[in-house]
Scaffold this motif. Structure first.
Motif, short mmCIF file in Angstrom:
data_model
loop_
_atom_site.label_atom_id
_atom_site.label_comp_id
_atom_site.label_asym_id
_atom_site.label_seq_id
_atom_site.Cartn_x
_atom_site.Cartn_y
_atom_site.Cartn_z
N LEU A 107 46.35 41.53 43.98
CA LEU A 107 45.25 41.78 44.94
C LEU A 107 44.08 42.41 44.38
O LEU A 107 42.94 41.75 44.73
N TYR A 131 42.39 45.95 49.72
CA TYR A 131 41.43 44.65 49.63
C TYR A 131 40.05 45.33 49.82
O TYR A 131 39.20 44.95 49.08
N TRP A 172 40.21 37.73 53.52
CA TRP A 172 41.57 38.41 53.06
C TRP A 172 42.41 38.37 54.20
O TRP A 172 41.93 38.59 55.31
#
Length: 394
Positions: A107, A131, A172
């Motif tokens: 990520l 994120y 996301w």
């Protein structure tokens, strides 16, 4: 010593710092702390995986660098076969899959692969902090998508202004969701794919909890949606799937361009995972189920949720993940309430505000607790919380 980089200042204080300090003090004071904070499986890795690791580690070939293009073929074949069995999604293990050293690093590196200074990331709120933090570290700006109870903790994509969507690079998503425990429907994933295709975005679904579900429910994959492989990538982790948090292994699947971009970046950062771990994980994906752990989580969920509802704290049992996202039953802020439970009840929960502005008014309660055999520690936590709520109401 030289001054630190400006980007380091972009990192906010660690989510658990204050609560961790209070927990350490409570333990130092000799209190019996029931830790319902961190989401780390308390059950051991299944024996089949451990046995496969024991065998693989004896092979000297696993002691060397993994020089494969995107992870060992054995592991990637297992990962794509797992996707086919679980979701009916057929993927090419050569260029639509790659090994990760846990989904967290995947990520983080995706943000660096796609975000330039001035670009926008569409970030859920509340959300797992990776994120937003890594989008900011890459120089990007974050546009918040509130997850509200009224909308099932799904982002309202229609509320995103078109000028914002045109500037954005990455959407996301995280379903099943941490911290809310919410799940996404196939219809929502289809909407997200259509949105990503319309605005030329990469849709990223963090699916670390896809295998943690209850009562016959099976969470969908975004890759089941028509057109998803044109614009979407999904990350999976064996951490929660097979109680392997310390092993650090997962995989990314989906759009071949996104897989290639992530692989190009990672090839200059890490040297993949220890080969014996890859082989053991491959065995686990193909041959091992984690039903006993899921059944224990289900019992704990019922003990906790039934107990809290019985003492007048309304909560909704999650269909997936091992988190209960609970609206605070008092007028305290989420940090105040978490501190109160820790100091007065020796029960550790996480304040929702740590996951974003929209998390205020909630706490996250984890079903993973060391020393619990069949829900008795959850029952004791409910008993202690009841005493605190009764005192507040008196």
């Amino acid at each position: 010593m030289p001054t630190l980089s400006k980007r380091l200042s972009q990192i906010p204080p660690y989510l658990f710092t204050e609560i961790s300090a209070l927990k350490r003090q409570a333990l130092a004071d000799g209190k019996d702390v029931i830790d319902l904070g961190i989401g780390d499986p308390d059950q051991p890795t299944p024996e089949g995986v451990v046995a496969a690791m024991s065998e693989a580690i004896q092979n000297p070939e696993t002691h060397r660098y993994d020089e494969s293009p995107a992870g060992s073929a054995t592991f990637l074949n297992a990962a794509t076969e797992w996707m086919r069995r679980r979701f009916g999604v057929t993927l090419d293990p050569v260029d639509e899959a790659m090994l990760l050293i846990g989904s967290k690093e995947g990520l983080a590196h995706l943000a660096w692969a796609y975000i330039d200074p001035g670009d926008l990331s569409l970030i859920p709120d509340p959300a797992y902090p990776v994120y937003g933090i890594n989008s900011a570290l890459a120089g990007g700006e974050c546009f918040s998508m509130p997850l509200t109870e009224a909308n099932g903790f799904l982002p309202d994509l229609s509320a995103i202004p078109s000028d914002v969507a045109k500037r954005a690079r990455v959407l996301w998503l995280n379903y099943p969701n941490n911290p809310t425990g919410a799940v996404a429907t196939p219809e929502f994933f289809a909407e997200a794919v259509a949105f990503a295709r319309e605005y030329d975005l990469l849709a990223v679904n963090d699916a670390a909890y896809a295998a943690v579900a209850f009562d016959g429910y099976r969470p969908p994959s975004i890759l089941q949606s028509p057109g998803a492989r044109d614009c979407a990538i999904e990350l999976h982790s064996l951490s929660k799937t097979l109680n392997m948090t310390g092993w650090r292994i997962g995989f990314a699947v989906g759009n071949r361009d996104a897989i290639g971009a992530l692989n190009k970046l990672k090839s200059n950062i890490d040297s993949r995972q220890f080969g014996a771990i890859s082989q053991a994980a491959a065995h686990g994906l193909l041959n091992v189920e984690n039903d006993a752990t899921l059944e224990l989580y289900r019992r704990r969920r019922n003990v906790l949720c039934d107990g809290l509802n019985a003492i007048g704290w309304p909560v909704r049992p999650p269909q997936a993940t091992f988190y209960v996202w609970a609206r605070i039953p008092t007028r305290h802020s989420s940090r105040e309430f978490a501190r109160l439970l820790l100091e007065e009840a020796a029960v550790n929960v996480i304040p929702g505000s740590g996951y974003g502005t929209a998390g205020e008014g909630y706490v996250r309660i984890s079903l993973t607790v060391m020393g619990d055999c069949d829900g008795e520690r959850l029952a004791e936590a409910v008993r202690r919380i009841d005493l605190v709520l009764r005192r507040l109401a008196a």
